[in-house]
Enzyme design. Structure first.
Site, mmCIF file in Angstrom:
data_model
loop_
_atom_site.group_PDB
_atom_site.id
_atom_site.type_symbol
_atom_site.label_atom_id
_atom_site.label_comp_id
_atom_site.label_asym_id
_atom_site.label_seq_id
_atom_site.Cartn_x
_atom_site.Cartn_y
_atom_site.Cartn_z
ATOM 1 N N ASP A 51 -7.013 1.538 13.821
ATOM 2 C CA ASP A 51 -5.624 2.020 13.919
ATOM 3 C C ASP A 51 -5.560 3.258 14.813
ATOM 4 O O ASP A 51 -4.484 3.813 15.036
ATOM 5 C CB ASP A 51 -5.012 2.261 12.536
ATOM 6 N N SER A 52 -6.734 3.676 15.356
ATOM 7 C CA SER A 52 -6.743 4.687 16.418
ATOM 8 C C SER A 52 -5.987 4.154 17.637
ATOM 9 O O SER A 52 -5.666 4.926 18.552
ATOM 10 C CB SER A 52 -8.174 5.063 16.798
ATOM 11 N N ASP A 90 -8.386 -2.756 11.229
ATOM 12 C CA ASP A 90 -7.857 -1.768 10.282
ATOM 13 C C ASP A 90 -6.536 -2.245 9.684
ATOM 14 O O ASP A 90 -5.623 -2.663 10.419
ATOM 15 C CB ASP A 90 -7.571 -0.449 11.019
ATOM 16 N N LYS A 120 -10.594 -3.457 7.414
ATOM 17 C CA LYS A 120 -11.075 -2.154 6.958
ATOM 18 C C LYS A 120 -9.907 -1.405 6.343
ATOM 19 O O LYS A 120 -8.774 -1.529 6.814
ATOM 20 C CB LYS A 120 -11.669 -1.354 8.130
ATOM 21 N N GLU A 122 -8.895 2.528 4.170
ATOM 22 C CA GLU A 122 -9.350 3.883 3.861
ATOM 23 C C GLU A 122 -9.160 4.200 2.381
ATOM 24 O O GLU A 122 -8.146 3.838 1.790
ATOM 25 C CB GLU A 122 -8.551 4.898 4.708
ATOM 26 N N GLU A 189 -16.749 9.090 7.862
ATOM 27 C CA GLU A 189 -16.253 9.867 9.008
ATOM 28 C C GLU A 189 -16.311 11.359 8.732
ATOM 29 O O GLU A 189 -15.820 11.843 7.709
ATOM 30 C CB GLU A 189 -14.805 9.431 9.336
HETATM 31 O O1 KIV Z 1 -9.315 3.695 13.723
HETATM 32 C C1 KIV Z 1 -10.470 3.940 14.095
HETATM 33 O O2 KIV Z 1 -10.793 3.964 15.280
HETATM 34 C C2 KIV Z 1 -11.467 4.218 13.065
HETATM 35 C C3 KIV Z 1 -12.799 4.715 13.526
HETATM 36 C C4 KIV Z 1 -12.712 6.138 13.892
HETATM 37 C C5 KIV Z 1 -13.858 4.461 12.530
HETATM 38 O O3 KIV Z 1 -11.207 4.069 11.917
#
Ligand code: KIV
Length: 271
Positions: A51-52, A90, A120, A122, A189
């Site tokens: 989600d970056s 994510d 993924k 969090e 992280e």
């Molecule tokens: O969203 C992302 O890029 C991440 C990584 C930093 C692990 O969760």
């Protein structure tokens, strides 16, 4: 013999075998077809459609605004470029917290509409019900503890997490709980290297670090950061392998100049 020598397609089981044989796992983010294809052909083990994307693709300050539809668009583009790597997506903010049925529905949309191999999310204990429900549908789940950017407004800053004993103990408990629930891997992280080493040693599942030192089973970086496309972000843990920002800018400036000076197109570049 290396686990990867005989592997045509990286699966969650392959990552588990790599941990057993102490072979390091290489993971990067990607958000589109063209980059995913390059990463896959280069031999990356895991591609995270992070989600970056909210930051590096859409230009938002945090990861909070990106939607499930946005993530599905990015993930399906990535999957079309990948033959070998494991592709994990994510779950964006607001699609799994506090409502495990919605979490399962979000994960199912990702699996059905993108062709990715897992999701993924969090958090630890607070998302346990969502993790369990997603796993009950046979969808592989990767956890993410330590600095969890979707909770940035709770933390207030992006500084190193779990430096104090109480937060470190809670992180260890959450990691053990997530493993017990059945996640296949865990991202840590921005936490102290020693703590990451302890978590990695305590868990049977692979642990992938970002800003978590060398003792984890693998490493992940955000593609645009490690290629030097994104210039504004310079945390201590980031190694830049290229300065693509300067290279692309230079190429565009040369192109503009070639047009203005009638150097492009040449005789060979016309019909
Ligand atoms: O969203 C992302 O890029 C991440 C990584 C930093 C692990 O969760």
């Amino acid at each position: 013999m290396s686990v990867l020598k005989t592997v045509k397609r990286v699966t969650t089981h392959v990552l588990y075998e790599m941990k057993l044989k102490r072979e390091k796992i290489a993971m990067l983010t990607a958000y589109d077809y063209s980059f995913a294809r390059i990463l896959d052909e280069a031999g990356i083990d895991v591609i995270l459609v992070g989600d970056s994307a909210s930051n590096v693709m859409a230009g938002y300050e945090t990861t909070l605004p990106i939607t499930l539809d946005n993530m599905i668009y990015h993930a399906s583009s990535v999957v079309r470029g990948v033959k070998r790597a494991l592709v994990i997506v994510d779950l964006p903010f607001g699609t799994y917290q506090g409502n495990s049925r919605e979490a399962l529905a979000s994960a199912i949309r990702i699996m059905k509409e993108t062709g990715a191999h897992g999701v993924k999310l969090e958090g630890g204990e607070q998302v346990a019900e969502s993790v369990e429900r997603i796993l009950s549908a046979g969808i592989p789940v990767m956890g993410h503890l330590g600095l969890t950017p979707q909770a940035i407004h709770k933390f207030g800053t992006y500084v190193v997490r779990a430096k104090e004993e109480e937060e470190a103990r809670k992180l260890m408990e959450d990691a053990a709980l997530l493993e017990k629930l059945g996640i296949f891997a865990l991202v840590l992280e921005k936490i102290p290297a020693k703590l990451a080493g302890e978590v990695t040693a305590n868990l049977k599942i692979p642990v992938i670090g970002i800003g978590a030192g060398p003792q984890t089973d693998g490493q992940v970086l955000v593609l645009h950061d490690m290629l030097g496309i994104n210039q504004e972000f310079s945390p201590r843990f980031l190694r830049r392998y290229h300065n693509l920002y300067a290279e692309i800018k230079g190429a565009v400036q040369t192109y503009i100049n070639d047009i203005r000076t009638l150097n492009f197109p040449s005789e060979k570049e016309q019909y």
